[in-house]
Design a protein around this motif. Sequence first.
Motif, short mmCIF file in Angstrom:
data_model
loop_
_atom_site.label_atom_id
_atom_site.label_comp_id
_atom_site.label_asym_id
_atom_site.label_seq_id
_atom_site.Cartn_x
_atom_site.Cartn_y
_atom_site.Cartn_z
N PHE A 183 6.57 -15.19 -43.77
CA PHE A 183 6.19 -15.33 -42.36
C PHE A 183 6.72 -16.65 -41.80
O PHE A 183 7.15 -16.70 -40.65
CB PHE A 183 4.67 -15.24 -42.17
CG PHE A 183 4.28 -15.22 -40.72
CD1 PHE A 183 4.41 -14.06 -39.98
CD2 PHE A 183 3.84 -16.36 -40.08
CE1 PHE A 183 4.10 -14.03 -38.62
CE2 PHE A 183 3.51 -16.34 -38.73
CZ PHE A 183 3.64 -15.18 -38.00
N ASN A 184 6.70 -17.71 -42.59
CA ASN A 184 7.24 -18.99 -42.12
C ASN A 184 8.73 -18.90 -41.83
O ASN A 184 9.22 -19.47 -40.85
CB ASN A 184 6.95 -20.10 -43.13
CG ASN A 184 5.50 -20.51 -43.11
OD1 ASN A 184 4.83 -20.41 -42.10
ND2 ASN A 184 5.01 -20.98 -44.24
N GLN A 185 9.46 -18.16 -42.64
CA GLN A 185 10.89 -17.95 -42.38
C GLN A 185 11.08 -17.14 -41.09
O GLN A 185 11.97 -17.43 -40.30
CB GLN A 185 11.54 -17.22 -43.56
CG GLN A 185 11.61 -18.06 -44.81
CD GLN A 185 12.06 -17.27 -46.03
OE1 GLN A 185 12.07 -16.04 -46.03
NE2 GLN A 185 12.41 -17.99 -47.08
N PHE A 186 10.24 -16.14 -40.89
CA PHE A 186 10.25 -15.35 -39.67
C PHE A 186 10.01 -16.23 -38.45
O PHE A 186 10.69 -16.11 -37.43
CB PHE A 186 9.18 -14.25 -39.79
CG PHE A 186 8.96 -13.45 -38.55
CD1 PHE A 186 9.85 -12.46 -38.17
CD2 PHE A 186 7.84 -13.66 -37.77
CE1 PHE A 186 9.64 -11.71 -37.03
CE2 PHE A 186 7.61 -12.91 -36.62
CZ PHE A 186 8.51 -11.93 -36.25
N MET A 234 4.75 -8.94 -47.87
CA MET A 234 4.59 -10.02 -46.92
C MET A 234 3.95 -11.19 -47.66
O MET A 234 3.12 -11.01 -48.53
CB MET A 234 3.72 -9.56 -45.76
CG MET A 234 3.45 -10.62 -44.72
SD MET A 234 4.88 -11.34 -43.92
CE MET A 234 5.50 -10.01 -42.96
N SER A 235 4.36 -12.36 -47.29
CA SER A 235 3.79 -13.59 -47.85
C SER A 235 3.82 -14.67 -46.78
O SER A 235 4.50 -14.53 -45.76
CB SER A 235 4.58 -14.04 -49.07
OG SER A 235 5.88 -14.44 -48.68
N ALA A 236 3.08 -15.74 -47.02
CA ALA A 236 3.09 -16.86 -46.08
C ALA A 236 4.50 -17.44 -45.97
O ALA A 236 4.95 -17.80 -44.88
CB ALA A 236 2.09 -17.91 -46.51
N GLY A 257 -3.92 -18.05 -45.55
CA GLY A 257 -3.72 -19.49 -45.42
C GLY A 257 -2.58 -19.88 -44.49
O GLY A 257 -2.26 -21.06 -44.35
N CYS A 258 -1.96 -18.92 -43.87
CA CYS A 258 -0.82 -19.18 -43.01
C CYS A 258 -1.26 -19.61 -41.62
O CYS A 258 -2.24 -19.10 -41.08
CB CYS A 258 0.02 -17.91 -42.92
SG CYS A 258 1.64 -18.15 -42.21
N SER A 259 -0.56 -20.55 -41.05
CA SER A 259 -0.88 -21.01 -39.69
C SER A 259 0.41 -21.40 -38.98
O SER A 259 1.47 -21.51 -39.59
CB SER A 259 -1.85 -22.18 -39.72
OG SER A 259 -1.23 -23.29 -40.31
N LEU A 260 0.30 -21.62 -37.68
CA LEU A 260 1.45 -22.07 -36.91
C LEU A 260 1.49 -23.56 -37.04
O LEU A 260 2.24 -24.30 -37.05
CB LEU A 260 1.33 -21.66 -35.45
CG LEU A 260 1.44 -20.17 -35.18
CD1 LEU A 260 1.38 -19.91 -33.68
CD2 LEU A 260 2.70 -19.57 -35.72
N LYS A 273 12.43 -16.72 -35.19
CA LYS A 273 11.95 -16.33 -33.87
C LYS A 273 11.89 -17.52 -32.91
O LYS A 273 12.18 -17.38 -31.73
CB LYS A 273 10.59 -15.64 -33.96
CG LYS A 273 10.67 -14.27 -34.58
CD LYS A 273 11.56 -13.38 -33.75
CE LYS A 273 11.74 -12.01 -34.32
NZ LYS A 273 12.67 -11.20 -33.52
N ARG A 274 11.52 -18.69 -33.42
CA ARG A 274 11.50 -19.88 -32.55
C ARG A 274 12.91 -20.20 -32.07
O ARG A 274 13.11 -20.58 -30.92
CB ARG A 274 10.91 -21.07 -33.29
CG ARG A 274 9.41 -21.06 -33.32
CD ARG A 274 8.86 -22.28 -33.99
NE ARG A 274 7.40 -22.29 -33.95
CZ ARG A 274 6.64 -22.79 -34.90
NH1 ARG A 274 7.19 -23.33 -35.97
NH2 ARG A 274 5.34 -22.75 -34.78
N ALA A 275 13.91 -20.03 -32.94
CA ALA A 275 15.30 -20.27 -32.56
C ALA A 275 15.75 -19.27 -31.49
O ALA A 275 16.63 -19.58 -30.69
CB ALA A 275 16.20 -20.16 -33.79
N GLU A 276 15.12 -18.10 -31.48
CA GLU A 276 15.44 -17.09 -30.47
C GLU A 276 14.65 -17.30 -29.18
O GLU A 276 14.82 -16.54 -28.23
CB GLU A 276 15.14 -15.69 -31.03
CG GLU A 276 16.05 -15.29 -32.17
CD GLU A 276 15.66 -13.97 -32.79
OE1 GLU A 276 14.65 -13.35 -32.37
OE2 GLU A 276 16.36 -13.53 -33.71
#
Length: 54
Positions: free
Chosen positions: A6-9, A1-3, A51-54, A13-16
């Motif tokens: 997760f950003n690609q995920f 897992m990486s930031a 360091g990942c955020s929405l 998911k937002r498109a869904e």
Amino acid sequence: MSAKLFNQFKIIKRAEGVTDSTLNNYLVNLRSVYNYLIKIKEINYSNPLAGCSL
């Protein structure tokens, strides 16, 4: 897992139609898993999602 992963995920998911609050819950849970693994010395590297955020 990486930031980056997760950003690609998040994009997928937002498109869904998944909401930001749900994505934030996923992120919080994943961070917690990594923090626990670090605490019990199962892994010896820093949290890749720190360091990942929405």
